[in-house]
Design an enzyme around this catalytic site. Structure first.
Site, PDB file in Angstrom:
ATOM      1  N   GLY A  55      21.757   6.511  25.055  1.00  0.00           N
ATOM      2  CA  GLY A  55      22.329   5.233  24.634  1.00  0.00           C
ATOM      3  C   GLY A  55      21.974   5.021  23.187  1.00  0.00           C
ATOM      4  N   CYS A  82      17.469  11.488  27.211  1.00  0.00           N
ATOM      5  CA  CYS A  82      17.279  10.766  25.946  1.00  0.00           C
ATOM      6  C   CYS A  82      16.874   9.312  26.220  1.00  0.00           C
ATOM      7  CB  CYS A  82      18.533  10.881  25.083  1.00  0.00           C
ATOM      8  SG  CYS A  82      18.266  10.301  23.400  1.00  0.00           S
ATOM      9  N   TYR A  83      17.773   8.375  25.953  1.00  0.00           N
ATOM     10  CA  TYR A  83      17.437   6.977  26.229  1.00  0.00           C
ATOM     11  C   TYR A  83      17.084   6.781  27.707  1.00  0.00           C
ATOM     12  CZ  TYR A  83      17.852   1.921  26.465  1.00  0.00           C
ATOM     13  OH  TYR A  83      17.593   0.594  26.673  1.00  0.00           O
ATOM     14  N   HIS A 165      19.496  16.351  24.533  1.00  0.00           N
ATOM     15  CA  HIS A 165      20.811  16.249  25.173  1.00  0.00           C
ATOM     16  C   HIS A 165      21.233  17.601  25.741  1.00  0.00           C
ATOM     17  CE1 HIS A 165      21.900  12.149  24.006  1.00  0.00           C
ATOM     18  NE2 HIS A 165      21.177  12.384  22.913  1.00  0.00           N
ATOM     19  N   GLU A 167      23.706  18.132  27.594  1.00  0.00           N
ATOM     20  CA  GLU A 167      25.156  18.175  27.816  1.00  0.00           C
ATOM     21  C   GLU A 167      25.941  18.671  26.608  1.00  0.00           C
ATOM     22  OE1 GLU A 167      23.301  15.585  27.353  1.00  0.00           O
ATOM     23  OE2 GLU A 167      24.297  13.944  26.297  1.00  0.00           O
ATOM     24  N   SER A 219      56.689  15.185  32.648  1.00  0.00           N
ATOM     25  CA  SER A 219      56.772  14.911  31.214  1.00  0.00           C
ATOM     26  C   SER A 219      56.880  16.204  30.433  1.00  0.00           C
ATOM     27  CB  SER A 219      55.506  14.177  30.768  1.00  0.00           C
ATOM     28  OG  SER A 219      54.392  15.048  30.899  1.00  0.00           O
ATOM     29  N   GLY A 220      56.644  17.329  31.107  1.00  0.00           N
ATOM     30  CA  GLY A 220      56.563  18.594  30.394  1.00  0.00           C
ATOM     31  C   GLY A 220      55.119  18.982  30.164  1.00  0.00           C
ATOM     32  N   GLY A 221      54.220  18.037  30.347  1.00  0.00           N
ATOM     33  CA  GLY A 221      52.799  18.301  30.116  1.00  0.00           C
ATOM     34  C   GLY A 221      52.102  18.892  31.328  1.00  0.00           C
ATOM     35  N   VAL A 222      50.849  19.275  31.110  1.00  0.00           N
ATOM     36  CA  VAL A 222      50.050  19.896  32.160  1.00  0.00           C
ATOM     37  C   VAL A 222      49.849  18.944  33.337  1.00  0.00           C
ATOM     38  CG1 VAL A 222      47.859  21.064  32.652  1.00  0.00           C
ATOM     39  CG2 VAL A 222      48.665  20.876  30.291  1.00  0.00           C
ATOM     40  N   ASP A 223      49.524  17.700  33.027  1.00  0.00           N
ATOM     41  CA  ASP A 223      49.070  16.788  34.074  1.00  0.00           C
ATOM     42  C   ASP A 223      50.153  16.512  35.111  1.00  0.00           C
ATOM     43  OD1 ASP A 223      47.006  16.814  32.321  1.00  0.00           O
ATOM     44  OD2 ASP A 223      47.361  14.796  31.536  1.00  0.00           O
ATOM     45  N   SER A 224      51.347  16.144  34.622  1.00  0.00           N
ATOM     46  CA  SER A 224      52.386  15.830  35.598  1.00  0.00           C
ATOM     47  C   SER A 224      52.817  17.091  36.340  1.00  0.00           C
ATOM     48  CB  SER A 224      53.574  15.137  34.923  1.00  0.00           C
ATOM     49  OG  SER A 224      54.113  15.934  33.908  1.00  0.00           O
ATOM     50  N   ALA A 225      52.779  18.244  35.670  1.00  0.00           N
ATOM     51  CA  ALA A 225      53.163  19.489  36.335  1.00  0.00           C
ATOM     52  C   ALA A 225      52.198  19.806  37.478  1.00  0.00           C
ATOM     53  CB  ALA A 225      53.192  20.639  35.325  1.00  0.00           C
ATOM     54  N   LYS A 366      40.447  17.146  32.328  1.00  0.00           N
ATOM     55  CA  LYS A 366      41.524  18.071  31.949  1.00  0.00           C
ATOM     56  C   LYS A 366      41.240  19.522  32.343  1.00  0.00           C
ATOM     57  CE  LYS A 366      45.347  17.953  29.386  1.00  0.00           C
ATOM     58  NZ  LYS A 366      46.278  16.807  29.371  1.00  0.00           N
TER      59      LYS A 366
END
Ligand code: XMP
Length: 511
Positions: A55, A82-83, A165, A167, A219-225, A366
């Protein structure tokens, strides 16, 4: 049985989402919750483990997020980062003090065992306070020059903390340390894989949709496909995909959907030619949020018209959307983050929405969506495609959207995409918005004549998750080629400029 969930408590820094992703990469499902959630609510969700994020604050500052000791006393494995590490120290009876000088950047630590491993390691630090005294029962497991207590653990109570950190990529052993916390420290099983996500989602989709017809906007994008492919796997022929050509697409995108996606999945597809409807609706609108709201509304209207056309024995009752977890968090729908931009697939839906939403990717990041897409057999060209915003080129024209401006931007954008691909930069670049400053003109000279054209902005960025980004260091010769090709072949454009702003303070898109 409910799936094992790690709750990442967001203490207000940019790191919570990255931590949640890394936990998933280690094969365990995770969710982000705000530090404002009460201890009893957190415990009631029966998390398999809890991670307290970093934080911006010091534990000593008034109003700094406090840790209710009940969280570390509930018998749930906890990792403080960390915090969060300092919160643990304070809540359990240790102490935290200021260091004279902030410890920042790559730092050498010496580790002596436990989940942090053993020996000298390079880690990423960013803090101005340090733990001065570890709570009773804890063993100190790492130290650095400025932080004699850089990590501690109480194995019996399954409580762990690190000052650095794990991550971030700047901590090379960070992912392995997180894995050790999850598997050895907390005793979790890494069962969160693309295959399991698919099985889990398919049964949830079947439960939600039953035998109802369902439509999905592509939409042509990855997500909707990927969302469509998942739903098709779950309910087969009940699904019809609708592709709205809103006229805000990039060159070649329509063909990619109509040809490649249909070939790969065999899905039923209806295309709506609604470019003129969107242009009319967008006329006179320059304000970014107004554009998004308009486009979001028209999208749904288009779907509704398509659904009426499709009408089999009854109207489609469900609409599939490829909303991702970061969209949910960034639109303020998660528990924590502020509303930065209303992503059209989360906000801006009309009140008279005639569909119930089915959002099978709502919990996914993603990279998980891509893994699911590959597992479902989608072509690599679709799965590895760079992100492109739902409102399309409309939010890359600064000013009113018109057919002429879209045409200019489309031609410039194609040149940029082709050159970046030819230079082998697709992997390295997260995405490269190309922005037309349609309301700005500048004087130039071409041949013998004075020009008074528009600037095009190149916005190539590198990013892990679009939450933060840096401007990509594209080689100068590639930039030079792009610039001369655009100014030579797109006559309305007489300047090409490069955006060298990170996110924050800039966002990736200009609108
Ligand atoms: P920003 O501009 O907020 O973008 O830094 C972060 C990521 O989100 C995409 N983006 C959108 N995607 N609808 C979408 O579906 C939107 O309204 C929208 N605005 C931004 C952007 O391309 C980037 O990947």
């Amino acid at each position: 049985m409910a799936k094992q969930t790690v709750l990442v408590v967001d203490n207000g820094a940019q790191y919570a989402q990255l931590i949640a992703r890394r936990v998933r990469e280690a094969g365990v499902y995770s969710e982000i919750v705000s530090h404002k959630m009460s201890a009893s609510e957190v415990i009631a969700r029966e998390p398999a483990a809890i991670i307290l994020s970093g934080g911006p604050a010091s534990v000593h500052v008034e109003g700094a997020p406090q840790l209710d000791p009940a969280i570390v006393e509930a018998g749930i494995p906890v990792l403080g980062i960390c915090y969060g590490f300092q919160q643990m120290a304070t809540a359990l009876g240790g102490s935290v003090e200021r260091i004279g000088e902030r410890e920042y950047g790559s730092t050498e630590i010496s580790a002596t065992g436990g989940i942090v491993g053993e020996g000298e390691q390079t880690v990423w630090m960013s803090h101005g306070d340090r733990v001065a005294r570890a709570p009773e029962g804890f063993t100190v497991t790492a130290s650095s020059a400025s932080s004699p207590i850089a990590a501690f653990e109480d194995r019996a109570r399954r409580l762990y903390g690190v000052q650095w950190h794990p991550e971030v990529r700047h901590t090379p052993g960070g992912q392995e340390m997180l894995r050790r916390f999850l598997v050895e420290g907390a005793g979790l099983e890494p069962t969160w894989t693309a295959g399991n996500i698919i099985d889990d989602q398919i049964s949830r989709i079947r439960d939600q949709i039953g035998d109802s017809p369902v439509i999905c906007g592509l939409s042509g994008g990855v997500d909707s496909a990927v969302a469509a492919a998942l739903v098709q796997r779950a309910v087969g022929d009940q699904l019809t995909c609708v592709f709205v050509d809103h006229g805000l697409l990039r060159a070649g995108e329509r063909e990619q959907v109509e040809r490649d996606f249909v070939e790969a999945t065999g899905v039923k597809l209806v295309t709506c030619d609604d470019a003129q409807i969107f242009l009319d609706a967008l006329a006179g609108i320059s304000e970014p949020e107004a554009k998004r709201k308009t486009i979001g509304r028209e999208f749904i209207r288009s779907f509704e018209r398509a659904a009426r056309q499709i009408r089999t024995d009854r109207e489609a009752g469900f609409l599939v959307q490829g909303t991702l977890y970061p969209d949910v968090v960034e639109s303020g729908g998660g528990e924590g983050a502020a509303n930065i931009k209303s992503h059209h697939n989360v906000g801006g839906l009309p009140d008279d929405l005639a569909f119930e939403l089915c959002e099978p990717l709502r919990e996914l990041f993603k990279d998980e969506v891509r893994a699911v897409g590959r597992e479902l057999g989608l072509p690599e060209a679709i799965v590895s495609r760079q992100p492109f915003p739902g409102p399309g080129l409309a939010i890359r024209i600064i000013g009113e959207v018109t057919a002429e401006r879209l045409d200019v931007l489309r031609r410039a954008d194609l040149i940029v995409r082709e050159e970046l691909t030819a230079a082998g930069l697709d992997e390295e670049i997260w995405q490269c918005p190309v922005v037309l400053l349609a309301d700005v003109r500048s004087v130039g000279v071409q041949g013998d004549g004075r020009t008074y054209g528009h600037p095009i902005v190149l916005r190539p960025v590198t990013s892990e998750d679009a939450m933060t980004a840096d401007w990509a260091r594209v080689p100068a010769d590639v930039l030079a080629r792009i610039s001369s090709k655009i100014t030579n072949s797109v006559e309305e454009v007489n300047r090409v400029v490069l955006d060298v702003t990170s996110k924050p303070p800039g966002t990736i898109e200009w609108e």
